[in-house]
Design a protein around this motif. Sequence first.
Motif, PDB file in Angstrom:
ATOM      1  N   SER A   9      -5.326  10.471  -2.500  1.00  0.00           N
ATOM      2  CA  SER A   9      -4.488  10.396  -1.308  1.00  0.00           C
ATOM      3  C   SER A   9      -3.399   9.337  -1.427  1.00  0.00           C
ATOM      4  N   SER A  10      -3.585   8.384  -2.348  1.00  0.00           N
ATOM      5  CA  SER A  10      -2.606   7.316  -2.540  1.00  0.00           C
ATOM      6  C   SER A  10      -2.872   6.615  -3.868  1.00  0.00           C
ATOM      7  N   LYS A  11      -1.931   5.792  -4.264  1.00  0.00           N
ATOM      8  CA  LYS A  11      -2.116   4.965  -5.462  1.00  0.00           C
ATOM      9  C   LYS A  11      -3.323   4.051  -5.279  1.00  0.00           C
ATOM     10  N   ASP A  12      -3.477   3.532  -4.062  1.00  0.00           N
ATOM     11  CA  ASP A  12      -4.622   2.651  -3.778  1.00  0.00           C
ATOM     12  C   ASP A  12      -5.954   3.368  -3.973  1.00  0.00           C
ATOM     13  N   SER A  13      -6.025   4.642  -3.583  1.00  0.00           N
ATOM     14  CA  SER A  13      -7.296   5.369  -3.740  1.00  0.00           C
ATOM     15  C   SER A  13      -7.603   5.595  -5.214  1.00  0.00           C
TER      16      SER A  13
ATOM     17  N   MET B 149       0.839  -1.166   0.000  1.00  0.00           N
ATOM     18  CA  MET B 149       0.000   0.000   0.000  1.00  0.00           C
ATOM     19  C   MET B 149       0.889   1.235   0.000  1.00  0.00           C
ATOM     20  N   SER B 150       0.546   2.195  -0.871  1.00  0.00           N
ATOM     21  CA  SER B 150       1.326   3.416  -0.995  1.00  0.00           C
ATOM     22  C   SER B 150       0.590   4.566  -0.330  1.00  0.00           C
ATOM     23  N   ASP B 151       1.360   5.454   0.337  1.00  0.00           N
ATOM     24  CA  ASP B 151       0.730   6.611   0.950  1.00  0.00           C
ATOM     25  C   ASP B 151       1.126   7.900   0.227  1.00  0.00           C
ATOM     26  N   GLN B 152       1.699   7.798  -0.954  1.00  0.00           N
ATOM     27  CA  GLN B 152       2.111   8.956  -1.725  1.00  0.00           C
ATOM     28  C   GLN B 152       0.920   9.491  -2.528  1.00  0.00           C
ATOM     29  N   VAL B 153       0.724  10.808  -2.459  1.00  0.00           N
ATOM     30  CA  VAL B 153      -0.354  11.459  -3.199  1.00  0.00           C
ATOM     31  C   VAL B 153      -0.145  11.241  -4.698  1.00  0.00           C
ATOM     32  N   VAL B 154      -1.257  11.008  -5.419  1.00  0.00           N
ATOM     33  CA  VAL B 154      -1.214  10.830  -6.867  1.00  0.00           C
ATOM     34  C   VAL B 154      -1.987  11.981  -7.503  1.00  0.00           C
ATOM     35  N   ASP B 155      -1.306  12.748  -8.365  1.00  0.00           N
ATOM     36  CA  ASP B 155      -1.929  13.814  -9.146  1.00  0.00           C
ATOM     37  C   ASP B 155      -2.004  13.360 -10.590  1.00  0.00           C
TER      38      ASP B 155
END
Length: 106
Positions: A61-65, A1-7
């Motif tokens: 909010s993340s790659k998962d989102s 799970m990634s917590d890095q924001v995705v734009d």
Amino acid sequence: MSDQVVDLVAILTPAPGKKDRVEELMLDLTKQVYKNEPDVLRYRLNYQEDTGEFVVIERYSSKDSHENHVKQPGFQNLVKCVKEENLLSKPLELKILKPIGGHDSR
């Protein structure tokens, strides 16, 4: 799970005579995203007059989102309608962005 924001930016180019239908579907999707996807931090629908394109500016909010977003019924309905009704004159353009400078707000 990634917590890095995705734009990312998504660009939809309606086929001739299909602008209103694409807009209807996209406005419905924006409402569903706001109501049902709290991890989508930004989902702003724009229209560029000179090119006739819809431009969606998105932040997750993340790659998962983001991965969850494309599985949602509202998004799946958009994909289905685009295919069945031949709504786009060219394939959806998706640009995943990597921030390298600047700021989001003051």
